[in-house]
Design an enzyme around this catalytic site. Structure first.
Site: not given
Ligand code: UD2
Ligand code: MN
Length: 337
Positions: A248, A188, A251-252, A278, A186, A281, A283
Site C-alpha cells: 500500500w 471503491d 505509487e500515486d 468511497m 479505484d 473497507h 486494509r
Molecule cells: C488510497 C488512494 C489509492 C491508492 C492507495 C494507496 C485515494 C482516494 N485513494 O486508497 O488510489 O493510492 O491509497 O495504494 O486517494 N485493491 C484491490 N484489492 C486489494 C487491494 C487494493 O482491488 O486487495 C485496489 C482497489 O481498486 C482499491 C485500490 O486498489 O480501491 C486502492 O487500495 P485501497 O482502497 O486499499 O487504498 P485506499 O483506500 O487507502
Molecule cells: Mn479504498
C-alpha cells in the site's frame, strides 16, 4: 323534465371529459405531467441514445458529427447508496442492454470526443465492483464516451501492486483498440456528480478531488490517487507508473512527481463537481503499507526513465469478456505476501 335533466348531465360529462383529455394532451406534450416525470425517474441508464444495443463491430462512427463539448443529458448531483445487496446479474439487468461484451459502449447518434479505456486495479473486491459498475456505466454513457472497462485482476496472494496493474491495463487495452485516454480508478470510488467528465485534457487530470473519507477536502495539493486521467501521450511522457511500489501507498505520489519532473501540472474539477463516495473497507491482506515505498519516493527522478511501461514484465493468465467489463487476470511476479 327528467329526460331534459338527464340529457343535460350527459352533455356536461362529455364536455368535462373533453377538457380533461385536452389537459392531459398538453401537459404530456410540455413534459409537465406527473406521468412523464415518473418515466424520467425510473429509467436508470437514461442517455441521449436509443434503447437498442448498438452494433459496434465494423462501424467506425467516423461519418457521425462530433458529440457536443458538454454532454446534453447529464444530471448533475447523483444519489449513491452502497447499503444494498447488488449481484452482478442485477447490474447486468440494470445497465446491460446498451453495452457490448467487455463493458464496451459508444454513442450512436454522434462521434465521441475521446476513446477512453477505464482501468480498475483489482483483487478480491467483487462486492465493490458490483456497486462501481452499477453507478459508473450509466454515468459514462451519459458522458457520451467511446469507452470500455478493464478490470485488471492480480492473480495469487502475493503482495499487491496497484501501479503495475495500471501499467498492464494501459498495455492490454491498447492491444484491443486505439484508445487516446486512460482513466485509472479505484474500485471503491463512485462520483457524486456526473458533470465530472471521465475524459482527458491538456493536463493530467485528478478527478477525485473531494472524497467523503477525507471530509470532501483535498488532503494535499499534489495528490494524484483515487481516480485520475492521462492521455496516451501524457502517460508515455512519464514512462507510465513505477512497477516497484509493492504494497500500500506511494505509487500515486510517485506518478505525481513524474508529472512534475516532466513539466506537467495537474488539472482538477472544482470541489463540488469532484465529489466522491468511497465504499468503506478495511486494509486488504497482502497490501500492508510498505516503508520502502517512502524511500523510493526520494528516487523518482533517478528511476523514472528505466522503471515504468518500458520495463514492465507480467504474464496474462486469462482474459474474460463479461457484458459489464473485460476481466484480465495477470501474474505480476509478486513477492510472497
Ligand atoms: C488510497 C488512494 C489509492 C491508492 C492507495 C494507496 C485515494 C482516494 N485513494 O486508497 O488510489 O493510492 O491509497 O495504494 O486517494 N485493491 C484491490 N484489492 C486489494 C487491494 C487494493 O482491488 O486487495 C485496489 C482497489 O481498486 C482499491 C485500490 O486498489 O480501491 C486502492 O487500495 P485501497 O482502497 O486499499 O487504498 P485506499 O483506500 O487507502
Ligand atoms: Mn479504498
Amino acid at each position: 323534465m327528467l329526460k331534459t335533466f338527464f340529457n343535460l348531465l350527459v352533455c356536461l360529462c362529455a364536455f368535462s371529459l373533453g377538457w380533461f383529455g385536452a389537459f392531459l394532451f398538453f401537459t404530456e406534450d410540455r413534459k409537465l405531467s406527473f406521468i412523464s416525470a415518473l418515466k424520467r425517474e425510473t429509467k436508470p441508464e437514461e442517455c441521449a441514445e436509443p434503447t437498442v444495443r448498438p452494433n459496434l463491430t465494423g462501424t467506425s462512427g467516423i461519418s457521425l458529427v462530433s458529440c457536443p463539448d458538454v454532454p446534453p443529458n447529464l444530471r448533475g448531483v447523483l444519489h449513491v447508496e452502497f447499503r444494498t445487496n447488488r449481484t452482478l446479474q442485477d447490474v447486468r439487468n440494470h445497465v446491460g442492454p446498451l453495452l457490448q461484451q467487455g463493458g464496451r459502449y459508444r454513442p450512436t447518434s454522434c462521434r465521441a470526443k475521446q476513446k477512453v479505456a477505464v482501468i480498475v486495479p483489482f483483487r478480491n473486491r467483487f462486492e465493490h465492483l458490483n456497486h462501481w459498475l452499477y453507478y459508473l456505466h450509466p454515468v459514462l454513457m451519459r458522458q457520451q464516451l467511446d469507452y470500455s472497462v478493464y478490470v485488471i485482476n492480480q492473480d495469487g496472494d502475493g503482495v499487491f501492486n496497484k501501479a503495475k496493474l495500471m501499467n498492464i491495463g494501459f498495455k492490454e487495452a491498447l492491444k484491443e483498440y486505439d484508445y487516446d485516454c486512460f482513466v485509472f480508478s479505484d474500485v471503491d470510488l463512485v462520483p457524486l456528480d456526473d458533470r465530472n467528465l471521465y475524459r482527458c485534457s491538456d493536463h493530467p487530470r485528478h478527478l477525485s478531488i473531494a472524497v467523503d473519507k477525507f471530509d470532501f477536502i483535498l488532503p494535499y495539493a499534489t495528490l494524484f490517487g483515487g481516480v485520475s486521467a492521462l492521455s496516451k501521450q501524457q502517460f508515455l511522457k512519464v514512462n507510465g507508473f513505477s512497477n516497484a511500489f509493492w504494497g500500500w501507498g506511494g505509487e500515486d505520489d510517485d506518478m505525481s512527481q513524474r508529472l512534475s519532473y516532466r513539466g506537467m501540472v495537474i488539472s482538477r474539477p472544482d470541489s463540488v463537481t469532484g465529489r466522491y463516495k468511497m465504499i468503506k473497507h478495511r486494509r486488504d491482506s497482502h497490501n500492508d503499507p510498505n516503508p520502502k515505498n517512502v524511500q523510493k519516493l526520494t528516487e523518482t527522478h533517478l528511476n523514472m526513465d528505466t522503471d515504468g511501461i518500458n520495463s514492465l514484465n507480467y504474464s496474462v493468465r486469462e482474459i474474460r469478456k463479461d457484458l459489464l467489463y473485460t476481466f484480465v487476470t495477470v501474474d505480476v511476479e509478486a513477492p510472497a505476501g
